[in-house]
Design a protein around this motif. Structure first.
Motif, short mmCIF file in Angstrom:
data_model
loop_
_atom_site.label_atom_id
_atom_site.label_comp_id
_atom_site.label_asym_id
_atom_site.label_seq_id
_atom_site.Cartn_x
_atom_site.Cartn_y
_atom_site.Cartn_z
N SER A 139 32.17 53.16 35.05
CA SER A 139 32.69 52.78 33.74
C SER A 139 34.20 52.87 33.70
N LEU A 140 34.77 53.84 34.42
CA LEU A 140 36.22 53.94 34.52
C LEU A 140 36.77 52.74 35.25
N LEU A 141 36.11 52.33 36.33
CA LEU A 141 36.54 51.16 37.08
C LEU A 141 36.47 49.92 36.20
N ALA A 142 35.42 49.77 35.41
CA ALA A 142 35.29 48.63 34.51
C ALA A 142 36.41 48.60 33.47
N LEU A 143 36.76 49.77 32.95
CA LEU A 143 37.85 49.86 31.98
C LEU A 143 39.18 49.45 32.62
N ILE A 144 39.44 49.96 33.81
CA ILE A 144 40.68 49.63 34.51
C ILE A 144 40.74 48.14 34.79
N LEU A 145 39.64 47.57 35.28
CA LEU A 145 39.61 46.14 35.57
C LEU A 145 39.82 45.31 34.31
N SER A 146 39.25 45.72 33.19
CA SER A 146 39.43 44.96 31.95
C SER A 146 40.88 45.02 31.47
N LEU A 147 41.55 46.12 31.69
CA LEU A 147 42.96 46.21 31.33
C LEU A 147 43.80 45.27 32.18
N PHE A 148 43.46 45.14 33.46
CA PHE A 148 44.18 44.24 34.35
C PHE A 148 44.04 42.79 33.92
N MET A 149 42.91 42.45 33.33
CA MET A 149 42.66 41.07 32.95
C MET A 149 43.57 40.64 31.80
N LEU A 150 44.18 41.55 31.09
CA LEU A 150 45.04 41.22 29.97
C LEU A 150 46.39 40.69 30.44
N GLY A 151 46.79 40.98 31.65
CA GLY A 151 48.09 40.57 32.17
C GLY A 151 48.10 39.12 32.59
N SER A 152 49.26 38.68 33.07
CA SER A 152 49.41 37.29 33.49
C SER A 152 49.36 37.16 35.00
N GLY B 14 47.12 38.10 38.76
CA GLY B 14 45.90 37.63 39.39
C GLY B 14 44.65 38.12 38.69
N ASN B 15 43.57 37.44 38.97
CA ASN B 15 42.27 37.75 38.38
C ASN B 15 41.52 38.71 39.30
N VAL B 16 41.15 39.85 38.78
CA VAL B 16 40.36 40.84 39.53
C VAL B 16 39.03 41.11 38.82
N LYS B 17 38.68 40.23 37.90
CA LYS B 17 37.52 40.42 37.02
C LYS B 17 36.21 40.64 37.77
N ASN B 18 35.95 39.86 38.81
CA ASN B 18 34.67 39.94 39.49
C ASN B 18 34.79 40.39 40.95
N VAL B 19 35.83 41.11 41.26
CA VAL B 19 36.05 41.52 42.65
C VAL B 19 34.91 42.44 43.12
N VAL B 20 34.52 42.24 44.36
CA VAL B 20 33.53 43.10 45.00
C VAL B 20 34.29 44.06 45.90
N ILE B 21 34.07 45.35 45.70
CA ILE B 21 34.72 46.37 46.53
C ILE B 21 33.66 46.88 47.50
N HIS B 22 33.85 46.56 48.78
CA HIS B 22 32.89 46.96 49.81
C HIS B 22 33.12 48.41 50.21
N GLU B 23 32.06 49.16 50.30
CA GLU B 23 32.14 50.53 50.81
C GLU B 23 31.96 50.49 52.32
N VAL B 24 32.91 51.05 53.03
CA VAL B 24 32.88 51.10 54.49
C VAL B 24 33.03 52.57 54.88
#
Length: 130
Positions: free
Chosen positions: A3-16, A18-28
């Protein structure tokens, strides 16, 4: 954490940037870094991308692996840091070519992001590209 990650990502979407809305973060898995450390490095890249990569959409990002860390040890002495990490990403570029330096209407794969961390500090982006 998600939920913290979702909040951070939604804040990023407000800027002008790049789009990070649907990024997949792979665990390695890593023998060097915990998933929390890798996630913190990824968040640094997401922040940069959302702020500065107008016309681009980040598709996926993940840790490049422990071998990549070994290949980038020279950054430690150059920047007086204690840790180096490398992430790889894929992103789409729209018709604008991003900032004009990328091929319009293309997909960049295996784009590297090199981050350093001073002892006890936060990850800082120092290099990126192919």
């Amino acid at each position: 954490m998600k939920s913290l990650l979702a909040l951070i990502l939604s804040l990023f979407m407000l800027g002008s940037g790049g789009n990070v809305k649907n990024v997949v973060i792979h665990e390695v898995s890593s023998d060097i870094y915990s998933q929390e450390e890798i996630s913190a490095a990824a968040q640094t890249v997401l922040s940069e991308f959302a702020r500065s990569w107008s016309g681009c959409t980040l598709i996926e990002i993940g840790y490049a692996g422990d071998e990549a860390v070994g290949r980038h040890q020279d950054y430690l002495s150059r920047y007086n840091a204690s840790d180096v990490i490398v992430l790889l990403s894929t992103f789409n570029v729209d018709g604008s070519g991003g900032d004009g330096s990328l091929e319009p209407n293309s997909t960049c794969k295996n784009w590297s992001w090199v981050l350093l961390r001073p002892s006890g500090g936060s990850w800082q982006l120092v290099d990126q590209g192919y």
